[in-house]
Design a protein around this motif. Structure first.
Motif, PDB file in Angstrom:
ATOM      1  N   ASP A  77       0.266   8.542  12.233  1.00 40.28           N
ATOM      2  CA  ASP A  77      -1.186   8.376  12.114  1.00 40.28           C
ATOM      3  C   ASP A  77      -1.634   7.077  12.763  1.00 40.28           C
ATOM      4  OD1 ASP A  77      -1.614  10.764  10.823  1.00 40.28           O
ATOM      5  OD2 ASP A  77      -1.663   9.888   8.814  1.00 40.28           O
ATOM      6  N   ARG A  78      -0.793   6.081  12.676  1.00 45.87           N
ATOM      7  CA  ARG A  78      -1.150   4.775  13.234  1.00 45.87           C
ATOM      8  C   ARG A  78      -0.960   4.727  14.744  1.00 45.87           C
ATOM      9  NH1 ARG A  78       0.502  -0.822  10.253  1.00 45.87           N
ATOM     10  NH2 ARG A  78      -0.848  -2.142  11.497  1.00 45.87           N
ATOM     11  N   VAL A  79       0.130   5.304  15.259  1.00 42.55           N
ATOM     12  CA  VAL A  79       0.389   5.218  16.704  1.00 42.55           C
ATOM     13  C   VAL A  79      -0.298   6.318  17.498  1.00 42.55           C
ATOM     14  CG1 VAL A  79       2.578   4.006  16.428  1.00 42.55           C
ATOM     15  CG2 VAL A  79       2.587   6.488  16.598  1.00 42.55           C
ATOM     16  N   ASP A  80      -0.661   7.411  16.832  1.00 38.41           N
ATOM     17  CA  ASP A  80      -1.327   8.526  17.504  1.00 38.41           C
ATOM     18  C   ASP A  80      -2.528   8.971  16.667  1.00 38.41           C
ATOM     19  OD1 ASP A  80      -1.876  10.609  19.263  1.00 38.41           O
ATOM     20  OD2 ASP A  80      -0.398  11.952  18.363  1.00 38.41           O
ATOM     21  N   PRO A  81      -3.560   8.099  16.574  1.00 38.68           N
ATOM     22  CA  PRO A  81      -4.676   8.388  15.670  1.00 38.68           C
ATOM     23  C   PRO A  81      -5.453   9.653  16.018  1.00 38.68           C
ATOM     24  CG  PRO A  81      -5.157   6.460  17.026  1.00 38.68           C
ATOM     25  CD  PRO A  81      -3.736   6.846  17.287  1.00 38.68           C
ATOM     26  N   ASP A  82      -5.456  10.048  17.289  1.00 44.85           N
ATOM     27  CA  ASP A  82      -6.192  11.266  17.648  1.00 44.85           C
ATOM     28  C   ASP A  82      -5.308  12.516  17.603  1.00 44.85           C
ATOM     29  OD1 ASP A  82      -4.625  10.837  19.862  1.00 44.85           O
ATOM     30  OD2 ASP A  82      -6.300  10.655  21.274  1.00 44.85           O
ATOM     31  N   HIS A  83      -4.045  12.331  17.241  1.00 43.90           N
ATOM     32  CA  HIS A  83      -3.082  13.429  17.070  1.00 43.90           C
ATOM     33  C   HIS A  83      -2.977  14.335  18.301  1.00 43.90           C
ATOM     34  CE1 HIS A  83      -2.603  12.323  12.879  1.00 43.90           C
ATOM     35  NE2 HIS A  83      -3.924  12.243  12.796  1.00 43.90           N
ATOM     36  N   ASP A  84      -3.029  13.700  19.490  1.00 47.93           N
ATOM     37  CA  ASP A  84      -2.876  14.494  20.710  1.00 47.93           C
ATOM     38  C   ASP A  84      -1.424  14.555  21.181  1.00 47.93           C
ATOM     39  OD1 ASP A  84      -2.451  11.951  21.696  1.00 47.93           O
ATOM     40  OD2 ASP A  84      -3.957  12.086  23.289  1.00 47.93           O
ATOM     41  N   GLY A  85      -0.526  13.886  20.434  1.00 47.55           N
ATOM     42  CA  GLY A  85       0.898  13.919  20.775  1.00 47.55           C
ATOM     43  C   GLY A  85       1.287  12.920  21.844  1.00 47.55           C
ATOM     44  N   ARG A  86       0.353  12.064  22.224  1.00 45.00           N
ATOM     45  CA  ARG A  86       0.617  11.073  23.280  1.00 45.00           C
ATOM     46  C   ARG A  86       0.360   9.676  22.724  1.00 45.00           C
ATOM     47  NH1 ARG A  86      -0.110  12.960  28.731  1.00 45.00           N
ATOM     48  NH2 ARG A  86      -1.335  11.104  29.142  1.00 45.00           N
ATOM     49  N   ILE A  87       1.312   8.805  22.978  1.00 50.80           N
ATOM     50  CA  ILE A  87       1.218   7.431  22.493  1.00 50.80           C
ATOM     51  C   ILE A  87       1.205   6.514  23.708  1.00 50.80           C
ATOM     52  CG2 ILE A  87       2.338   5.658  21.093  1.00 50.80           C
ATOM     53  CD1 ILE A  87       3.794   8.070  19.692  1.00 50.80           C
ATOM     54  N   GLU A  88       0.110   5.807  23.875  1.00 51.29           N
ATOM     55  CA  GLU A  88       0.009   4.891  25.003  1.00 51.29           C
ATOM     56  C   GLU A  88       0.809   3.631  24.716  1.00 51.29           C
ATOM     57  OE1 GLU A  88      -3.958   4.196  26.385  1.00 51.29           O
ATOM     58  OE2 GLU A  88      -4.562   6.218  25.817  1.00 51.29           O
ATOM     59  N   LYS A  89       1.462   3.115  25.760  1.00 48.80           N
ATOM     60  CA  LYS A  89       2.278   1.915  25.592  1.00 48.80           C
ATOM     61  C   LYS A  89       1.447   0.757  25.048  1.00 48.80           C
ATOM     62  CE  LYS A  89       5.618   2.802  29.251  1.00 48.80           C
ATOM     63  NZ  LYS A  89       6.143   2.302  30.532  1.00 48.80           N
ATOM     64  N   ALA A  90       0.260   0.597  25.573  1.00 51.17           N
ATOM     65  CA  ALA A  90      -0.584  -0.510  25.133  1.00 51.17           C
ATOM     66  C   ALA A  90      -0.900  -0.397  23.641  1.00 51.17           C
ATOM     67  CB  ALA A  90      -1.874  -0.558  25.949  1.00 51.17           C
ATOM     68  N   GLN A  91      -1.162   0.809  23.174  1.00 52.73           N
ATOM     69  CA  GLN A  91      -1.452   1.034  21.762  1.00 52.73           C
ATOM     70  C   GLN A  91      -0.224   0.732  20.913  1.00 52.73           C
ATOM     71  OE1 GLN A  91      -4.164   1.495  20.197  1.00 52.73           O
ATOM     72  NE2 GLN A  91      -3.518   2.184  18.190  1.00 52.73           N
ATOM     73  N   LEU A  92       0.941   1.153  21.376  1.00 54.06           N
ATOM     74  CA  LEU A  92       2.168   0.900  20.626  1.00 54.06           C
ATOM     75  C   LEU A  92       2.467  -0.600  20.576  1.00 54.06           C
ATOM     76  CD1 LEU A  92       4.333   2.266  19.019  1.00 54.06           C
ATOM     77  CD2 LEU A  92       5.632   2.625  21.115  1.00 54.06           C
ATOM     78  N   ARG A  93       2.256  -1.294  21.693  1.00 51.42           N
ATOM     79  CA  ARG A  93       2.448  -2.752  21.703  1.00 51.42           C
ATOM     80  C   ARG A  93       1.517  -3.413  20.677  1.00 51.42           C
ATOM     81  NH1 ARG A  93       2.490  -2.451  27.652  1.00 51.42           N
ATOM     82  NH2 ARG A  93       4.645  -2.725  28.286  1.00 51.42           N
ATOM     83  N   LYS A  94       0.260  -2.972  20.688  1.00 51.91           N
ATOM     84  CA  LYS A  94      -0.722  -3.534  19.761  1.00 51.91           C
ATOM     85  C   LYS A  94      -0.277  -3.308  18.316  1.00 51.91           C
ATOM     86  CE  LYS A  94      -5.460  -2.972  18.243  1.00 51.91           C
ATOM     87  NZ  LYS A  94      -6.370  -1.915  17.942  1.00 51.91           N
ATOM     88  N   ILE A  95       0.174  -2.125  18.021  1.00 53.09           N
ATOM     89  CA  ILE A  95       0.590  -1.805  16.658  1.00 53.09           C
ATOM     90  C   ILE A  95       1.824  -2.599  16.266  1.00 53.09           C
ATOM     91  CG2 ILE A  95       1.535   0.051  15.214  1.00 53.09           C
ATOM     92  CD1 ILE A  95      -0.475   1.893  16.782  1.00 53.09           C
TER      93      ILE A  95
END
Length: 141
Positions: A77-95
């Motif tokens: 839920d935190r790394v893929d908030p829109d549940h599209d199955g794709r996790i952007e590197k920038a988002q993962l770094r931020k998290i």
């Protein structure tokens, strides 16, 4: 004048320490960013800057074993908030940075609680000593 000079010297020492701490922190952030970037490159098999939920799930299972379902859902839920199955590197770094900051804040909170408890214990011991010294613990006749 001498007292002002001592205060200025103390402030100067504190400024230098603060600058060193900030510099060290910046270096640590750079190392973490580099490490995260290298890890993301390994996970991003097609090099598109996106890590799939499936890639992340497989990597976690290899590294940590199968996580508990509730824990894993919370992470997703935190790394893929829109549940599209794709996790952007920038988002993962931020998290990862947010999680690290949360961990540091929790450690600091625990450290502060331990310090406060130690101070309470010291104050209690001091009062007991003072009471004994002043005859507060007089024996019954």
């Amino acid at each position: 004048i001498a007292e002002a000079a001592r205060e200025d010297a103390a402030i100067g020492r504190m400024d230098r320490r603060l600058e060193m701490l900030i510099s060290d922190l910046k270096e640590q952030v750079e190392v973490v960013d580099q490490t995260i970037g290298e890890t993301m490159h390994i996970l991003d098999l097609d090099g598109d800057g996106i890590i799939s939920v499936q890639e992340l799930t497989e990597a976690v299972q290899v590294l940590k074993g199968k996580p508990l379902e509730a824990q894993w859902e919370a992470i997703l839920d935190r790394v893929d908030p829109d549940h599209d199955g794709r996790i952007e590197k920038a988002q993962l770094r931020k998290i990862v940075r947010e999680i690290d900051e949360e961990r540091k804040l929790e450690e600091e909170r625990e450290r502060q609680e331990e310090l406060a408890e130690r101070e309470r214990q010291e104050e209690l011991a001091k009062r007991e000593r003072e009471s004994a010294d002043t005859g507060g613990g007089e024996a019954a006749e």
